[in-house]
Design a protein around this motif. Structure first.
Motif, PDB file in Angstrom:
ATOM      1  N   MET A   1       0.738  -1.245   0.091  1.00  0.00           N
ATOM      2  CA  MET A   1      -0.108  -0.044  -0.153  1.00  0.00           C
ATOM      3  C   MET A   1       0.898   1.320   0.138  1.00  0.00           C
ATOM      4  SD  MET A   1      -3.426  -0.816   2.164  1.00  0.00           S
ATOM      5  CE  MET A   1      -2.439  -1.294   3.784  1.00  0.00           C
ATOM      6  N   VAL A   2       1.935   1.324   0.909  1.00  0.00           N
ATOM      7  CA  VAL A   2       2.839   2.139   0.936  1.00  0.00           C
ATOM      8  C   VAL A   2       3.457   2.719  -0.459  1.00  0.00           C
ATOM      9  CG1 VAL A   2       4.943   3.316   1.785  1.00  0.00           C
ATOM     10  CG2 VAL A   2       3.446   2.363   3.347  1.00  0.00           C
ATOM     11  N   VAL A   3       4.026   1.649  -1.131  1.00  0.00           N
ATOM     12  CA  VAL A   3       4.848   1.740  -2.485  1.00  0.00           C
ATOM     13  C   VAL A   3       3.692   2.290  -3.459  1.00  0.00           C
ATOM     14  CG1 VAL A   3       4.577  -0.492  -3.195  1.00  0.00           C
ATOM     15  CG2 VAL A   3       6.596   0.922  -4.064  1.00  0.00           C
ATOM     16  N   GLY A   4       2.464   1.478  -3.272  1.00  0.00           N
ATOM     17  CA  GLY A   4       1.443   1.755  -4.575  1.00  0.00           C
ATOM     18  C   GLY A   4       0.902   3.190  -4.404  1.00  0.00           C
ATOM     19  N   THR A   5       0.800   3.595  -3.292  1.00  0.00           N
ATOM     20  CA  THR A   5       0.257   4.893  -2.853  1.00  0.00           C
ATOM     21  C   THR A   5       1.436   5.976  -3.311  1.00  0.00           C
ATOM     22  OG1 THR A   5      -0.773   4.536  -1.113  1.00  0.00           O
ATOM     23  CG2 THR A   5      -0.348   6.783  -1.219  1.00  0.00           C
ATOM     24  N   VAL A   6       2.728   6.001  -3.060  1.00  0.00           N
ATOM     25  CA  VAL A   6       3.617   6.927  -3.428  1.00  0.00           C
ATOM     26  C   VAL A   6       3.956   6.873  -4.984  1.00  0.00           C
ATOM     27  CG1 VAL A   6       6.105   7.674  -3.320  1.00  0.00           C
ATOM     28  CG2 VAL A   6       4.918   6.776  -1.182  1.00  0.00           C
TER      29      VAL A   6
ATOM     30  N   LEU B   1      -3.770  -3.242  -2.631  1.00  0.00           N
ATOM     31  CA  LEU B   1      -2.773  -2.672  -3.536  1.00  0.00           C
ATOM     32  C   LEU B   1      -3.807  -1.853  -4.672  1.00  0.00           C
ATOM     33  CD1 LEU B   1      -0.197  -2.299  -5.286  1.00  0.00           C
ATOM     34  CD2 LEU B   1      -0.639  -4.356  -6.018  1.00  0.00           C
ATOM     35  N   ALA B   2      -4.976  -2.460  -5.034  1.00  0.00           N
ATOM     36  CA  ALA B   2      -5.714  -1.656  -5.953  1.00  0.00           C
ATOM     37  C   ALA B   2      -6.130  -0.421  -5.356  1.00  0.00           C
ATOM     38  CB  ALA B   2      -6.894  -2.689  -6.264  1.00  0.00           C
ATOM     39  N   PHE B   3      -6.655  -0.526  -4.113  1.00  0.00           N
ATOM     40  CA  PHE B   3      -7.066   0.685  -3.411  1.00  0.00           C
ATOM     41  C   PHE B   3      -5.788   1.808  -3.273  1.00  0.00           C
ATOM     42  CE2 PHE B   3     -10.584  -2.140  -1.472  1.00  0.00           C
ATOM     43  CZ  PHE B   3     -11.737  -1.679  -2.188  1.00  0.00           C
ATOM     44  N   ALA B   4      -4.966   1.635  -3.159  1.00  0.00           N
ATOM     45  CA  ALA B   4      -3.571   2.336  -2.711  1.00  0.00           C
ATOM     46  C   ALA B   4      -3.341   3.005  -3.757  1.00  0.00           C
ATOM     47  CB  ALA B   4      -2.537   1.495  -2.155  1.00  0.00           C
ATOM     48  N   CYS B   5      -3.454   2.373  -5.259  1.00  0.00           N
ATOM     49  CA  CYS B   5      -3.150   2.825  -6.432  1.00  0.00           C
ATOM     50  C   CYS B   5      -4.158   3.894  -6.828  1.00  0.00           C
ATOM     51  CB  CYS B   5      -2.913   1.926  -7.455  1.00  0.00           C
ATOM     52  SG  CYS B   5      -1.578   0.813  -7.361  1.00  0.00           S
ATOM     53  N   GLY B   6      -5.490   3.688  -6.139  1.00  0.00           N
ATOM     54  CA  GLY B   6      -6.396   4.543  -6.585  1.00  0.00           C
ATOM     55  C   GLY B   6      -6.462   6.009  -5.658  1.00  0.00           C
ATOM     56  N   TRP B   7      -6.206   5.578  -4.322  1.00  0.00           N
ATOM     57  CA  TRP B   7      -6.085   6.922  -3.538  1.00  0.00           C
ATOM     58  C   TRP B   7      -4.935   7.775  -3.523  1.00  0.00           C
ATOM     59  CZ3 TRP B   7      -7.030   2.844   0.591  1.00  0.00           C
ATOM     60  CH2 TRP B   7      -6.104   2.141   1.180  1.00  0.00           C
TER      61      TRP B   7
END
Length: 316
Positions: free
Chosen positions: A98-103, A139-145
């Protein structure tokens, strides 16, 4: 029938096709723009005006700059490093993804970020016998937000900024979205770590599951990795500082040109990296938006909404 009513009927038809996807989204948007011209809602010369909008150029440039990170392998390398540092525990792996996906998705394509992290996540899940679904959904949610943190993180942010500029109002700053985006991202991660994980499905990978890289890096040259990273960083800094005489579109296109000239990706890969569905969706719906404004359809919707909810609506 008044032009405003015609426009509302057209909008309802377009919305129906968007929801059902009976025909491709880009065709629906383009057909909507053409229908506005045929019905006389806008002048014929404005039907394809969306394609000449500078925001389209900004989209294209950022798609190419972001793709260079994937084609050089830099995005994959960052993802691999962070995820492997987090270990193979279910909670630590979920947090790392989630961290790497968000960043990454805050400045790169949301879809591209998820695609490059997918084989990393699946590989670890297969080796550690962790249900893949419990990692891929976070992961999908993190890439979204993550996309809502910066102005270029997701197309709607760019469109909103373009609308502000077109209306003669001060445009949103590059990191102005972060005041909302970062708290939302943190809240999302906390929710998934403490509550959401108990609601996730458990789908195991087969032992012989074939795991493929969705976006293949065409180079293993570390120099090109560094160059692509520097180009992205330079584009972001220029956009964030708002250097006089350098528009957002100019910064994006210069970055894209440098990516191709330095060999971070080929010309064909640059063309392929542009999400043409997004381009035509935006270009097609801009004339529809103009028609709503000129015919008074937008005003009708606003008046109906205020009449329904009142000038000071209840939070409920």
């Amino acid at each position: 029938m008044s032009p405003a009513i015609k426009c509302l009927i057209l909008l309802a038809v377009v919305a129906l096709f968007f929801v059902t996807e009976l025909i491709p989204l880009a065709i629906t948007a383009t057909a909507g723009a053409i229908a506005c011209g045929l019905l006389g809602l806008i002048p014929a010369k404005q039907v394809f005006s969306g394609l000449s909008n500078s925001t389209v150029v900004l989209f294209a440039g950022m798609f190419v700059v972001g793709a260079a990170m994937f084609y050089t392998g830099l995005a994959q390398a960052i993802g691999n490093k962070v995820v492997h540092l987090c270990g193979t525990g279910e909670n630590s792996l979920m947090f790392g993804l989630m961290v790497v996906g968000t960043v990454l998705s805050s400045v790169l394509s949301n879809t591209g970020t998820a695609a490059c992290l997918l084989p990393v996540a699946l590989g670890i899940c297969s080796a550690a016998k962790i249900p893949a679904s419990r990692q891929l959904m976070p992961l999908a949610f993190a890439c979204g937000w993550g996309g809502i943190i910066t102005m270029v993180g997701t197309p709607p942010n760019i469109i909103a900024t373009g609308a502000m500029t077109a209306a003669g109002l001060p445009a949103f700053g590059f990191f102005e979205f972060a005041w909302i985006g970062i708290p939302v991202s943190i809240a999302g991660m906390l929710y998934m770590m403490f509550i959401g994980k108990h609601l996730l499905p458990k789908v195991e990978l087969d032992a012989d599951q074939e795991i493929e890289q969705e976006i293949e890096a065409n180079s293993t040259d570390s120099k090109k990795m560094v160059i692509s990273g520097i180009i992205l960083l330079a584009v972001v800094i220029v956009m964030a500082l708002g250097i006089k005489g350098v528009t957002l579109e100019m910064a994006a296109i210069i970055g894209a040109l440098v990516c191709v000239l330095t060999g971070c990706l080929t010309e064909k890969q640059a063309y392929a990296s542009i999400d043409w569905v997004t381009i035509f969706l935006f270009a097609g719906m801009m004339p529809v938006s103009t028609a709503m404004d000129k015919t008074g359809a937008g005003k009708l919707i606003a008046e109906w909404t205020v009449g329904l909810m009142g000038g000071s609506p209840s939070p409920l």
